[in-house]
Each structure stands twice: as structure tokens, then as C-alpha cells.
Design an enzyme around this catalytic site. Structure first.
Site, mmCIF file in Angstrom:
data_model
loop_
_atom_site.group_PDB
_atom_site.id
_atom_site.type_symbol
_atom_site.label_atom_id
_atom_site.label_comp_id
_atom_site.label_asym_id
_atom_site.label_seq_id
_atom_site.Cartn_x
_atom_site.Cartn_y
_atom_site.Cartn_z
ATOM 1 N N ALA A 1 31.992 -3.317 2.557
ATOM 2 C CA ALA A 1 33.303 -4.001 2.726
ATOM 3 C C ALA A 1 34.436 -2.775 2.117
ATOM 4 C CB ALA A 1 33.579 -5.124 2.057
ATOM 5 N N GLY B 1 28.328 -5.192 3.342
ATOM 6 C CA GLY B 1 28.873 -6.307 4.127
ATOM 7 C C GLY B 1 28.669 -5.423 6.108
ATOM 8 N N GLU C 1 25.341 -7.357 6.504
ATOM 9 C CA GLU C 1 25.185 -8.963 7.240
ATOM 10 C C GLU C 1 26.433 -9.162 8.099
ATOM 11 O OE1 GLU C 1 27.635 -8.204 2.345
ATOM 12 O OE2 GLU C 1 26.529 -10.559 2.048
ATOM 13 N N GLU D 1 24.391 -3.548 -3.194
ATOM 14 C CA GLU D 1 25.740 -4.307 -3.996
ATOM 15 C C GLU D 1 25.458 -4.331 -5.751
ATOM 16 O OE1 GLU D 1 24.578 -5.892 -1.152
ATOM 17 O OE2 GLU D 1 26.952 -6.154 -0.296
HETATM 18 N N1 T1G Z 1 34.083 1.094 1.000
HETATM 19 C C1 T1G Z 1 34.841 2.131 1.052
HETATM 20 N N2 T1G Z 1 34.771 3.640 1.041
HETATM 21 C C2 T1G Z 1 34.099 4.149 1.142
HETATM 22 C C3 T1G Z 1 32.979 2.964 1.008
HETATM 23 C C4 T1G Z 1 32.800 2.267 1.124
HETATM 24 N N3 T1G Z 1 32.037 0.711 1.203
HETATM 25 N N4 T1G Z 1 31.841 3.449 1.305
HETATM 26 C C5 T1G Z 1 31.803 4.768 1.629
HETATM 27 N N5 T1G Z 1 33.304 4.904 1.334
HETATM 28 C C6 T1G Z 1 33.721 6.466 0.838
HETATM 29 C C7 T1G Z 1 33.743 7.430 0.042
HETATM 30 O O1 T1G Z 1 33.913 6.696 -0.859
HETATM 31 C C8 T1G Z 1 33.810 9.156 0.369
HETATM 32 O O2 T1G Z 1 35.475 8.475 -0.053
HETATM 33 C C9 T1G Z 1 33.710 8.506 2.137
HETATM 34 O O3 T1G Z 1 33.354 7.386 1.917
HETATM 35 C C10 T1G Z 1 32.074 9.532 2.310
HETATM 36 O O4 T1G Z 1 31.023 8.378 1.202
HETATM 37 C C11 T1G Z 1 31.075 -8.309 0.628
HETATM 38 C C12 T1G Z 1 30.866 -7.146 -1.428
HETATM 39 C C13 T1G Z 1 27.393 4.655 3.144
HETATM 40 C C14 T1G Z 1 25.831 5.688 2.110
HETATM 41 O O5 T1G Z 1 27.287 0.331 -1.352
HETATM 42 O O6 T1G Z 1 26.304 4.666 -0.200
HETATM 43 O O7 T1G Z 1 30.067 -4.948 1.086
HETATM 44 O O8 T1G Z 1 35.401 10.792 -1.317
HETATM 45 O O9 T1G Z 1 30.902 10.740 0.162
HETATM 46 O O10 T1G Z 1 27.125 11.045 1.111
HETATM 47 O O11 T1G Z 1 28.455 -8.415 0.338
HETATM 48 O O12 T1G Z 1 29.640 6.274 0.656
HETATM 49 O O13 T1G Z 1 35.801 11.299 0.957
HETATM 50 O O14 T1G Z 1 37.164 10.009 0.386
HETATM 51 O O15 T1G Z 1 29.244 8.799 -0.599
HETATM 52 O O16 T1G Z 1 27.111 10.246 3.559
HETATM 53 C C15 T1G Z 1 28.445 -2.180 -0.043
HETATM 54 C C16 T1G Z 1 28.547 2.810 -0.574
HETATM 55 C C17 T1G Z 1 29.584 -2.472 -0.552
HETATM 56 C C18 T1G Z 1 27.851 1.400 0.398
HETATM 57 C C19 T1G Z 1 27.684 7.369 2.875
HETATM 58 N N6 T1G Z 1 28.104 -0.810 0.058
HETATM 59 N N7 T1G Z 1 28.500 3.976 0.460
HETATM 60 O O17 T1G Z 1 26.932 8.489 2.248
HETATM 61 O O18 T1G Z 1 29.368 9.743 2.099
HETATM 62 S S1 T1G Z 1 29.887 -3.677 -1.123
HETATM 63 C C20 T1G Z 1 27.724 0.401 -0.562
HETATM 64 C C21 T1G Z 1 26.989 4.543 0.805
HETATM 65 C C22 T1G Z 1 29.945 -4.959 -0.149
HETATM 66 C C23 T1G Z 1 30.032 -7.252 0.942
HETATM 67 C C24 T1G Z 1 29.882 -6.083 -0.231
HETATM 68 C C25 T1G Z 1 27.734 6.166 0.967
HETATM 69 C C26 T1G Z 1 26.940 6.100 2.676
HETATM 70 P P1 T1G Z 1 35.765 10.171 0.126
HETATM 71 P P2 T1G Z 1 30.128 9.698 0.420
HETATM 72 P P3 T1G Z 1 27.725 9.859 2.066
#
Ligand code: T1G
Length: 715
Positions: A63, A107, A110, A130
Site C-alpha cells: 500500500a 499489500g 496480498e 507491516e
Molecule cells: N509506499 C510509498 N512509498 C514507498 C513505499 C510504499 N509502500 N515503499 C517505498 N516507497 C518509496 C520510498 O519512500 C522512497 O521514496 C522510494 O520508494 C524508494 O524506496 C494494506 C498496510 C520496496 C524494498 O513496508 O521496504 O502494504 O524517498 O529508498 O532501498 O497490508 O522501499 O525516493 O521519495 O526504500 O530500493 C508495506 C516498504 C506497506 C515496503 C525498496 N510495504 N518499502 O527499497 O528504495 S503497508 C512496505 C521498502 C501495506 C497492506 C499494508 C523498500 C523497498 P523517495 P527506498 P530501496
């Protein structure tokens, strides 16, 4: 059609590509666009199967966390409602094959689990991370994952938050096939094979892996124990277990409703606010400021390290682990050999714990070229970056820098691992101060994620940019800080340490202080940390920082005495605590008696100290000094200080860092408390002007402190 989702046909297979850079998060518009494409495909008799993949470097990374943040601050409508989309996917008449590369997280996984089949690239990873954001999966992950992978696996993934490899996911039943070289081609071929089947598996209808109450009870109990152990004080992991328990007891739809309730309980909670703050704060810290965005970092492939002690050998491992070549030297051949022995011992322990194979270790060792001092100048010319990691002594470091300056090639970056000394004074020993920078690693350097990147007054922007890229390359979180005494981390650390030493003089014991701080959530108590680092190290740094040069200041009485007694901490079996067993602190009545006697001699009467006073005096000392660091411009943003404390000093991420904690507590209240300490304890508690200013106008550190060079990101 929306640009967020593109399609093309490969014969009778429709290939759908989600294209929402940078990580294809399911932000506004994506679910709708995907649903529209599926609707159209279902109406088109020419489409026999659908393949869904992500454009660019990854499948869907979850998400959109920005919308979660909005939800955390009260706008629930902002939280992506993915349930309709997932139902739409699962109920597609046409079979849907999810083609996963990069990371399918939260997500993203999911969504993938709502498809009928999953094909994964061999290097892909999938996970439910999460809990790292203080929430539980909110789009049926806690209901679908146990149905696919079984209860034990689902519990492990949702509680730890750790992703699993494609191979692991295949073995667990999360994916159906590992792709060949070309993911799309493999997924299309897979789709053709299954298209003719009369029915397709629906995850929501599967129940065969959900176990029964008797077999599940010990698994759920073990997961709760695991949550308490690895994520103490955190609510989300326990709620994730509750949600998975609901999956084992309730029909799918009811389980999803329960998950949703738990999700909203979490997202509204303080811990989610804090952890989401940390997520964005970490990304903001490692981002290039606008004035540098146009610069391309010089590539760093070979690193020379001068100093094979604990720090130097740890840095060498961090570099080798990232596939970089290292030239390691020290002042004598014996010291080089000692460094090598330390590296081998560390790697052996990693192999014994099953974290690395002997082959992987051999590969890393082969990258570390041990070099006797006499041979160093000739080899140093190969280096793109030289890191000095010798004893913390300015004259010594200046001498080493003169030698490095003579040996290194033009364009090479010269870095010092000092934790406290003046970068400019070190740079002045060279003919190229613009190439000099601080790279302050934290111990153990191969493990700790934080790297303070210290910008000297003459450091070139190119050098700074290259250092940030280097941090990323060695998988560290680089935070740029200014060249003030103790930079950011240690600048705040000392007032915190001194205050806890005053607390024991006032009547607490080291064990009580450490317990109170652990109760607050600190990874380790301050006295246990001092013992681990070595009291002699602390004493040296205190001297280097010139603390207590003013005789009117209250000066800690005990630390120096312990050093004089040779109680230097763990390495001597005694410091603030006794160590009858290695690394296991036991309160020592002898130290407590010494504290009392020194305090009594100084006219300090022992009184009962509450845990609340301990936490306030320790943590608010961090906050007040944090405000000063921000004001002085050594930290560019309040959130950088939070990132440094969460990643380098064991501050609980679920409290968001010291300044976020202060914001949440209310700066008015924080200021009132600090003013009371100021009246009671004197000048060291004078409130930082920035804190006064923010508190008096009802502001927050997060909302934007006024003086930082880069300004806070006001999300
Ligand atoms: N949403 C929005 N922005 C995101 C994002 C996300 N899920 N993941 C990464 N970004 C942005 C980040 O802020 C940065 O932006 C750019 O992407 C590159 O990230 C319903 C509730 C995917 C392994 O927790 O683990 O799904 O600073 O520098 O080292 O149940 O990002 O460049 O503007 O980290 O290559 C669950 C979190 C969400 C994944 C990539 N997902 N992200 O790593 O690049 S909750 C996560 C990561 C959810 C559902 C729920 C890592 C990455 P900017 P980066 P990276």
C-alpha cells in the site's frame, strides 16, 4: 486507459503491467485502474488468461505508506481500501497469474495471493513487513497467508516482518513456480498451461492448511512469546497473531473483518505514527539535498583502511560483505595479524550461527587484502576511498592523514572514522582538505546500520555525494551531519550519560536506572552500554570534547574513579557491573557502596528516585541537547536526529526517536519539565532556545524547526 496500468497481448494472454514508480505502491488510482482492466478482460472472449506484473525494478511494494500516514493522523478514508480490488481479482472468470520480481511486500503480497497462481523470479522476495510500520497486514494477508503457507509460516512472517526468498516461498506454497530467465515469458507459458483447466484455486476457499485448535494453540503461544522477545513493547506483532488466530477460527469474510478492526486499532495508535515517521525520516536522511541532486557520485570499488582494530576490521567486513575490495593495514605487522584474527573469528561465528556458508566467507576473506605497513603506500594508490580508523587522538590522526595524503591518488576520498574529533583539524594536515570527510561507523561496524557522514567546512559536494552513495552500497543508513563536537550522536549521548550518573549519585542504582530505561524501551541500559563500550573509551571522548572545563558545573564523581580502579567494563570483567559470566551484567554492591561514599563526601544525600524521574532526566537531556544540535545546524532536520538515535543508540523506533517523542508528549509539557529541572539542578538544564520558541508558539520539531540548514520535511 490510465497510465498507472498498461496492458499488451501475448496471443491469448493479456499481460498487465502496474506502473506506479518508484515501487508500484497501490496508491490512489492503481486499484481502480487494475479493476477496470480485469473487467474488460473478463468481457473479452479472446483473453484466455491474465498475467499481472510490476513495471521497473519491482512488483508491488505494498500500500502507499503516505496514505497510511494520513490514516494514522485521522483520515481513515485515505487508507487504501484494497478489499474490493482483491475480491475482484479472485473472482475473475479468467485465471490470473501474478508474476513477481523484486519485492512483493505488504499489500503487494496480498495482491499476489488474491491471484489464482503465482510465478516468481528466482531473485524475488515476498513478505508481510507491516509490523515494521507498527501495523498488521490490512488487506487480507493474515487470512490468506496461513491458507497458502500454513499457520506456523504465516505467524513467523507476520511477526518478524522478514521477507522470504522465492525458493522459500515455493517450498512454503506461497508461489507455484520459479520463473526462468524471462519472468514474463515464464508467467505467460504458465498461464497457457493452466488456462484450459475447468476451475482455478481460490485462496479464500482453502482451509486444508489452517490446522485445528489443538495443533494451533502451541504455535500461537510460541508466536506471542516470539513477539514479546524480538519486538518487546510493540502492539502490532501481537495483534498480527490475533488476526491469524481469527483466520483459524472464523470463516474467510469474518476473519477479514476482524483483521480490518485490528488494522485500524494499530494505524490509529501512537506506535504506528512513530514507526511510519521513522520510515520517511530514514528515506529523507539518505536523500541528496536539492543543491546536490544533479551530481553523479564517483564509484567506489576499492577501499583502503588504516587501522585493524575493532572499528577498522569491522569496517573491512562491512565493505567485503557488500562485494567491495579492501586493503587493510595497521602500524605494525602484528597489528595487521590481530585484525585478521578478529575478522576470522567474527566470520566463524557467523558461519556457526548458520548465517553464512563457508564458501561465502571464503569469498569475503579473499576481498580483504592484508597489507603490512611498509607495503601500504604502494597499494594505497589503488584505493578510491581511504578510511582511517586509528586510535582517537588528534595528533596521531593528523600524522596518519599526512601519510595517506602522500600515498593516495588524486581524486581519492580521505575519510576519518573519528567519533568526536574536529574534521577540519584533521583535514588541515593534508594538501586536499576538500577531499576529507568523516565516516563515523558504529560498533560493531559490520552490523550496525547507522553511518554519520560528517561534512567538514571545506568538504566538496562531490565527496559528500560519493560518501552517501558509498553508504548505500555498504547497506548503511548514511546521515549527513555537521562538524561540531561529538557530531550529532555523541553530542546528545554525553548529557544523557552524565545525567544518569548524577541520578545514581542522587540515590538510584545503576541497575535501577538501566531497568527504567529498558522499561521506556531503550535497547540497553546506559550503564550496560558504558561497560560494553569500555569506560576508558568514554573517558577519552569526554576529554576530547573538553567537558567539565568549567569548575562551576556539576561533575560526575564515579566514572573517573572506576577507570582509575581498572574497572573498564566488560573487557575487564568489571565496570559499573560485575561480569561473572561474559556479557552478563550483575549489580555489584562494591560499586553501589563506592557511589554512596563519593556522593556523601560531596554532600549529596541519597533520596528515593522514581523510575519516572529517571526516564525524564535521561530522555529529556537528549531532547534538550537535540534541540541545540538542530539550532547549531549540525543536524539538518529534527528527523535526522531521530534516525540517528533509533539506528545507532537503541532508542525505540516505536517512540519515533527523541524529538518525535517530545513532539508527541507536547513541547509545552516538555519545556515545563525542563524548566523545573533547570530550577532544581542548575545551568546544565537551561532550556534550548529552539525548544522554548517552538513550545511557546505551539509548534513541533516535526512540523518544522526553523534553523536547520535543510529544514524539516513537514509531512
Ligand atoms: N509506499 C510509498 N512509498 C514507498 C513505499 C510504499 N509502500 N515503499 C517505498 N516507497 C518509496 C520510498 O519512500 C522512497 O521514496 C522510494 O520508494 C524508494 O524506496 C494494506 C498496510 C520496496 C524494498 O513496508 O521496504 O502494504 O524517498 O529508498 O532501498 O497490508 O522501499 O525516493 O521519495 O526504500 O530500493 C508495506 C516498504 C506497506 C515496503 C525498496 N510495504 N518499502 O527499497 O528504495 S503497508 C512496505 C521498502 C501495506 C497492506 C499494508 C523498500 C523497498 P523517495 P527506498 P530501496
Amino acid at each position: 486507459m490510465s497510465e498507472l496500468v498498461r496492458t499488451h497481448r501475448d496471443g491469448d494472454v493479456l499481460v498487465v503491467e502496474i506502473d506506479n514508480p518508484p515501487v508500484n505502491a497501490l496508491g490512489p488510482g492503481v486499484p481502480e485502474a487494475l479493476a477496470a482492466v480485469l473487467d474488460a478482460a473478463d468481457r473479452d472472449d479472446g483473453v484466455a488468461a491474465i498475467v499481472v506484473r510490476g513495471a521497473g525494478r519491482t512488483f508491488v511494494a505494498g500500500a502507499d505508506i503516505a496514505t497510511l500516514e494520513d490514516a494514522a493522523w485521522g483520515d481513515e478514508a485515505a487508507a487504501a481500501d484494497l478489499h474490493d480490488l482483491l475480491r475482484r481479482v479472485e473472482q475473475c472468470r479468467t485465471p490470473v497469474v501474478m508474476a513477481i520480481h523484486g519485492t512483493a511486500l505488504g499489500g503487494g503480497l496480498e495482491l499476489a495471493m488474491a491471484g489464482h497462481y503465482r510465478v516468481a523470479d528466482a531473485a524475488a522476495q515476498v513478505g508481510q513487513p507491516e509490523v515494521n510500520l507498527g501495523i498488521v497486514p490490512g488487506a487480507e494477508g493474515t487470512q490468506r497467508l496461513p491458507r497458502l503457507a500454513g499457520v506456523a509460516k504465516a505467524l513467523d512472517m507476520c511477526v518478524s516482518g522478514r521477507p522470504v526468498t522465492a525458493q522459500d516461498a515455493l517450498a512454503a506454497g506461497i508461489v507455484d513456480e520459479i520463473a526462468g530467465e524471462d519472468l514474463t515469458a515464464s508467467a505467460v507459458a504458465f498461464a497457457r498451461r493452466v488456462a484450459a483447466r475447468s476451475s482455478h484455486p481460490l485462496t479464500s476457499e482453502r482451509a486444508e492448511r489452517l490446522g485445528d485448535p489443538e495443533t494451533n494453540a502451541p504455535l500461537l503461544a510460541a508466536a506471542r512469546a516470539q513477539a514479546e522477545k524480538i519486538r518487546r513493547h510493540q502492539v502490532a506483532p501481537l495483534k498480527a497473531v490475533d488476526a491469524i488466530e481469527a483466520a483459524t477460527r472464523l470463516p474467510f469474510e469474518a476473519g477479514c473483518r476482524r483483521e480490518r478492526e485490528l488494522f485500524f486499532e494499530c494505524v490509529r495508535g501512537e506506535q504506528a505514527k512513530a514507526l511510519i515517521h521513522v520510515f520517511f525520516a530514514e528515506r529523507a536522511a539518505s536523500k541528496l539535498p536539492e543543491d546536490m541532486a544533479h551530481l553523479t557520485p564517483a564509484e567506489i570499488r576499492t577501499i583502503a583502511i588504516v587501522g585493524g582494530g575493532t572499528m577498522g576490521s569491522g569496517i573491512a567486513m562491512a565493505c567485503a560483505n557488500a562485494g567491495l575490495d579492501v586493503i587493510l593495514t595497521d602500524a605494525t605487522g602484528d597489528a595487521v595479524a590481530a585484525g585478521e584474527a578478529a575478522i576470522r573469528t567474527n566470520y566463524d561465528a557467523t558461519v556457526a550461527r548458520g548465517r553464512l556458508t563457508p564458501d561465502a566467507v571464503a569469498d569475503r576473506l579473499a576481498r580483504i587484502h592484508l597489507t603490512p605497513p611498509a607495503a601500504f603506500p604502494a597499494r594505497a594508490v589503488e584505493a578510491d576511498l581511504v578510511i582511517e580508523a586509528v586510535f582517537e587522538d588528534l595528533a596521531l590522526k593528523q600524522r596518519v592523514f599526512r601519510e595517506i595524503d602522500a600515498a593516495a591518488r588524486p581524486g581519492c576520498i580521505l575519510a576519518t572514522n573519528t567519533s568526536t574529533l574536529d574534521i577540519d583539524a584533521i583535514a588541515s594536515a593534508t594538501s586536499r582538505p576538500e577531499a576529507v570527510i568523516g565516516l563515523h561507523f558504529f560498533s560493531p561496524a559490520a552490523v550496525m546500520r547507522l553511518l554519520e557522514i560528517v561534512r567538514g567546512s571545506r568538504t566538496d559536494l562531490d565527496v559528500l555525494v560519493a560518501a552517501l552513495a558509498f553508504a548505500k552500497r555498504v547497506r548503511k543508513l548514511g546521515v549527513v551531519v555537521g562538524n561540531g563536537p561529538g557530531f550529532v550522536g555523541n553530542r546528545l549521548m554525553f548529557p544523557y550519560m552524565y545525567e544518569t550518573q548524577f541520578l545514581v549519585e542522587d540515590g538510584a542504582t545503576p541497575a535501577q536506572v538501566d531497568r527504567a530505561l529498558a522499561g521506556f524501551g531503550m535497547a540497553m541500559g546506559v550503564f550496560a552500554v558504558d561497560d560494553m563500550a569500555g569506560l576508558d573509551v568514554g573517558a577519552r571522548v569526554r576529554k576530547a570534547l573538553g567537558h567539565f572545563s568549567d569548575p562551576r558545573e556539576r561533575r560526575p564523581l564515579v566514572h573517573e574513579r572506576l577507570v582509575a580502579m581498572g574497572r573498564l567494563g566488560q573487557k575487564r570483567g568489571a565496570g559499573w557491573y560485575r561480569y561473572d559470566e561474559p556479557r552478563k551484567p550483575t549489580p555489584d554492591p562494591e560499586v553501589e557502596a563506592l557511589i554512596r561514599s563519593l556522593a556523601t563526601d560531596a554532600g549529596i544525600a541519597a533520596r528515593t528516585i522514581s523510575d519516572e524521574e529517571i526516564v525524564d532526566r535521561a530522555i529529556l537531556a537528549l531532547v534538550n541537547e537535540g534541540a541545540r544540535a538542530l539550532e547549531a545546524g549540525v543536524a539538518a532536520r529534527a528527523s535526522d536526529i531521530d534516525v540517528i538515535y533509533v539506528n545507532g543508540y537503541g532508542f525505540p523506533g516505536w517512540r519515533g526517536g527523541p524529538l518525535f517523542y517530545a513532539d508527541r508528549r507536547g513541547l509545552g509539557e516538555v519545556l515545563a519539565r525542563i524548566r523545573a529541572f533547570h530550577r532544581e539542578h542548575g545551568e546544565r538544564w537551561r532550556p534550548a532556545p529552539l525548544l522554548v520558541e517552538l513550545a511557546e508558539r505551539g509548534g513541533t520539531f516535526r512540523g518544522g524547526a526553523l534553523h536547520g540548514r535543510a529544514g524539516a520535511r513537514s509531512r
